[in-house]
Scaffold this motif. Sequence first.
Motif, short mmCIF file in Angstrom:
data_model
loop_
_atom_site.label_atom_id
_atom_site.label_comp_id
_atom_site.label_asym_id
_atom_site.label_seq_id
_atom_site.Cartn_x
_atom_site.Cartn_y
_atom_site.Cartn_z
N ILE A 192 38.53 -10.60 -37.53
CA ILE A 192 37.79 -9.22 -37.79
C ILE A 192 36.18 -9.71 -37.61
CG2 ILE A 192 37.44 -7.39 -39.34
CD1 ILE A 192 40.00 -7.88 -40.51
N ILE A 193 35.45 -9.04 -36.85
CA ILE A 193 33.97 -9.25 -36.93
C ILE A 193 33.14 -8.30 -37.56
CG2 ILE A 193 33.83 -7.86 -34.78
CD1 ILE A 193 31.92 -9.84 -33.77
N SER A 194 32.32 -9.05 -38.27
CA SER A 194 31.10 -8.03 -38.96
C SER A 194 29.88 -8.08 -38.03
CB SER A 194 30.87 -9.08 -40.50
OG SER A 194 29.75 -8.33 -40.91
N MET A 195 29.83 -7.01 -37.79
CA MET A 195 28.77 -6.49 -36.70
C MET A 195 27.80 -6.56 -37.33
SD MET A 195 30.09 -6.12 -33.78
CE MET A 195 28.54 -5.81 -32.98
N THR A 196 27.53 -6.31 -38.62
CA THR A 196 26.11 -6.56 -39.22
C THR A 196 25.56 -7.85 -39.31
OG1 THR A 196 26.69 -4.53 -40.67
CG2 THR A 196 24.86 -6.06 -41.47
N ARG A 197 26.49 -8.86 -39.65
CA ARG A 197 26.08 -10.37 -39.71
C ARG A 197 25.88 -10.67 -38.18
NH1 ARG A 197 27.17 -13.76 -44.10
NH2 ARG A 197 27.64 -12.54 -45.82
N ALA A 205 28.47 2.23 -51.30
CA ALA A 205 28.20 1.19 -50.17
C ALA A 205 27.06 0.75 -50.05
CB ALA A 205 28.80 1.60 -48.82
N THR A 206 26.04 1.49 -50.48
CA THR A 206 24.46 1.42 -50.32
C THR A 206 24.43 0.40 -51.72
OG1 THR A 206 24.12 3.40 -49.29
CG2 THR A 206 22.21 2.13 -50.40
N PHE A 250 29.31 -0.75 -42.75
CA PHE A 250 27.78 -0.25 -42.57
C PHE A 250 26.82 -1.21 -43.06
CE2 PHE A 250 30.21 3.73 -42.08
CZ PHE A 250 30.02 3.93 -40.69
N ASP A 251 25.78 -1.52 -42.51
CA ASP A 251 24.74 -2.11 -43.06
C ASP A 251 23.77 -1.20 -43.96
OD1 ASP A 251 22.85 -1.08 -41.37
OD2 ASP A 251 22.96 -2.93 -40.07
N ALA A 252 22.78 -1.61 -44.57
CA ALA A 252 22.08 -1.02 -45.63
C ALA A 252 21.26 0.32 -44.56
CB ALA A 252 20.87 -1.65 -46.25
N THR A 253 20.75 -0.26 -43.72
CA THR A 253 19.95 0.87 -42.77
C THR A 253 20.97 1.88 -42.35
OG1 THR A 253 18.32 -0.92 -42.14
CG2 THR A 253 18.47 1.12 -40.70
N GLU A 254 22.12 1.57 -41.77
CA GLU A 254 23.02 2.44 -41.16
C GLU A 254 23.40 3.30 -42.54
OE1 GLU A 254 24.94 0.05 -37.66
OE2 GLU A 254 25.90 -0.16 -39.52
N LEU A 255 23.75 2.85 -43.78
CA LEU A 255 24.08 3.75 -44.65
C LEU A 255 23.12 4.68 -45.10
CD1 LEU A 255 25.71 0.89 -46.83
CD2 LEU A 255 27.03 2.79 -45.80
N LYS A 256 21.70 4.32 -44.99
CA LYS A 256 20.78 5.13 -45.24
C LYS A 256 20.66 6.53 -44.29
CE LYS A 256 15.82 5.38 -45.96
NZ LYS A 256 14.48 4.59 -46.17
N ASP A 257 20.65 5.87 -43.15
CA ASP A 257 20.84 6.96 -42.04
C ASP A 257 22.16 7.92 -42.14
OD1 ASP A 257 18.59 5.91 -41.20
OD2 ASP A 257 19.42 4.93 -39.51
N HIS A 258 23.28 7.26 -42.38
CA HIS A 258 24.51 8.22 -42.47
C HIS A 258 24.26 9.22 -43.65
CE1 HIS A 258 26.46 5.34 -39.64
NE2 HIS A 258 27.24 6.60 -39.50
N LEU A 259 23.71 8.63 -44.87
CA LEU A 259 23.51 9.49 -46.08
C LEU A 259 22.65 10.69 -45.94
CD1 LEU A 259 24.37 9.81 -48.91
CD2 LEU A 259 22.48 8.37 -49.52
N SER A 260 21.48 10.45 -45.02
CA SER A 260 20.55 11.44 -44.61
C SER A 260 21.34 12.53 -43.81
CB SER A 260 19.27 10.92 -43.91
OG SER A 260 19.72 10.37 -42.61
N VAL A 261 22.16 12.13 -42.77
CA VAL A 261 22.71 13.00 -42.25
C VAL A 261 23.84 13.94 -43.03
CG1 VAL A 261 24.69 13.25 -40.18
CG2 VAL A 261 22.69 11.73 -40.10
N VAL A 262 24.54 13.36 -43.79
CA VAL A 262 25.60 13.90 -44.53
C VAL A 262 24.87 15.10 -45.58
CG1 VAL A 262 27.32 13.75 -46.22
CG2 VAL A 262 27.30 12.05 -44.48
N ASP A 263 23.54 14.51 -46.01
CA ASP A 263 22.94 15.55 -46.76
C ASP A 263 22.60 16.84 -45.88
OD1 ASP A 263 22.75 13.99 -49.13
OD2 ASP A 263 21.16 12.72 -48.55
N GLY A 264 22.49 16.76 -44.91
CA GLY A 264 22.05 17.81 -44.10
C GLY A 264 23.40 18.85 -43.92
N ILE A 265 24.46 18.42 -44.28
CA ILE A 265 25.95 19.23 -44.26
C ILE A 265 25.66 20.48 -45.21
CG2 ILE A 265 28.22 19.65 -44.23
CD1 ILE A 265 28.34 16.55 -43.18
#
Length: 435
Positions: free
Chosen positions: A272-277, A156-157, A170-185
């Motif tokens: 369907i709304i795109s919250m990023t946009r 997705a990133t 997700f937008d690019a910033t959210e994906l980066k944050d989510h990926l950092s969270v998953v990396d900590g599992i």
Amino acid sequence: MTIPRGWTTVVHPEGTRYFVNRETRTFTEMDIRKRDICDRIEYYMEYLLDQLQRNLEQRNLTLDMRQVDLVVEPKVYDGDSVVCCYYFANHRDRCLFWLDDFNPEYVTSLCKGIKSVSHIRLAIEAQYWRHWDYFPSLCPVTQNIVDELKDMLIHATCDHLTSSQSSSAFDATELKDHLSVVDGIKVHPTPPADQSMQRGHAAIVIGRIMCIFINNHFMNYHGEDCVRLASEQTVHGWKYQRSPLMVILAPLLFFDPMTHIQELHKIFVDDIISMTRWNLFCSKLNGQLQDSNLLATVLLNANVGFLAINSVDVSGRSPTQVASYMSLVASMGSMILGLLLVSHNRAMGQGANFRTATFMSRLHDREHGLEKLAIGYSLPKALLIWGMVFFFAAFSVNWWSPGDTSSRAIVSTVMLVVFVMMAYSIILIRKSDHW
């Protein structure tokens, strides 16, 4: 109050309490410490598990009961009648199932035009991952699932980085944050039994992110013939038709509603709304409104100063004064509307998906789309421009009346050159816009 034998109390990381029977993998949020509730839940638990076993034997199906969770919630109606709400969660196939006929309208109502079972399955799988969020105690957190989630986030990133119309949730910033969270599992090969029961944080993280991903797949018709590959793509073939109101108002509002309606229809596609946009649109719109308010304030002061000139402030109401008064009113209207719209956008807040979707759905017309919203967003800027036009008219009348031939010729020539350059620029800008 004592806990019945075979049951364990688990506190969800968010604070809610539920009870687990580890032997039968049964969950409930009802207080089983009360004897009548416990008897009722255990009765339905045994009945449902027995019925499931019979169905498996009759249909010659194989299902590992160690990978099946049961959630039970009996409800009492009319004082004595009891209705048992339940579902089974199958970890092997990542789905929920029931022994009775189930109408999936509750989980598929947000998506129109569903025709295949494979499409419905995505909605059911999204609810399966929601089960991980609600009852994480016995969910199997494995390295394969963590790696799968990381791959989805990475893809997705990359999709956001290489495409301007990504359909990701997700937008690019959210994906980066989510990926950092998953990396900590951290996945433990064989965690202690008591630890796996109490620590469900990793399962909740996986469940929430996977639920959003799979629900996004469902809303975008993944695997179907009409899959939505771009966020601006409509699946149902809807086309915007301008109304007579828009045809009349667009020129009066300097065609600014046409710009807004194009952006709004890229944000709200097929209901369907795109919250990023939407967040980007609100940020840009707020900046424009603040600039308009600043210019309207300057124009308001200019009109007040202009009306104080002795040659303008004469007895009666001259055309110069009338035009200046109209400019003053238009600038005030621009300021008030700008402040109201900025306040409304801030009150909506970023990330308020349900509230924003409800707001857009209420204003969306089946044929004319979001015309009303586009017109409303265009008013502050249009009023500001009309205020400038009226002020220019007042200024022109004021210098034209007492002027001589040479001054009129010089100023008129400069005005003509400026208007030609403005018209040429506007035509170039509007060539990229379409009705």
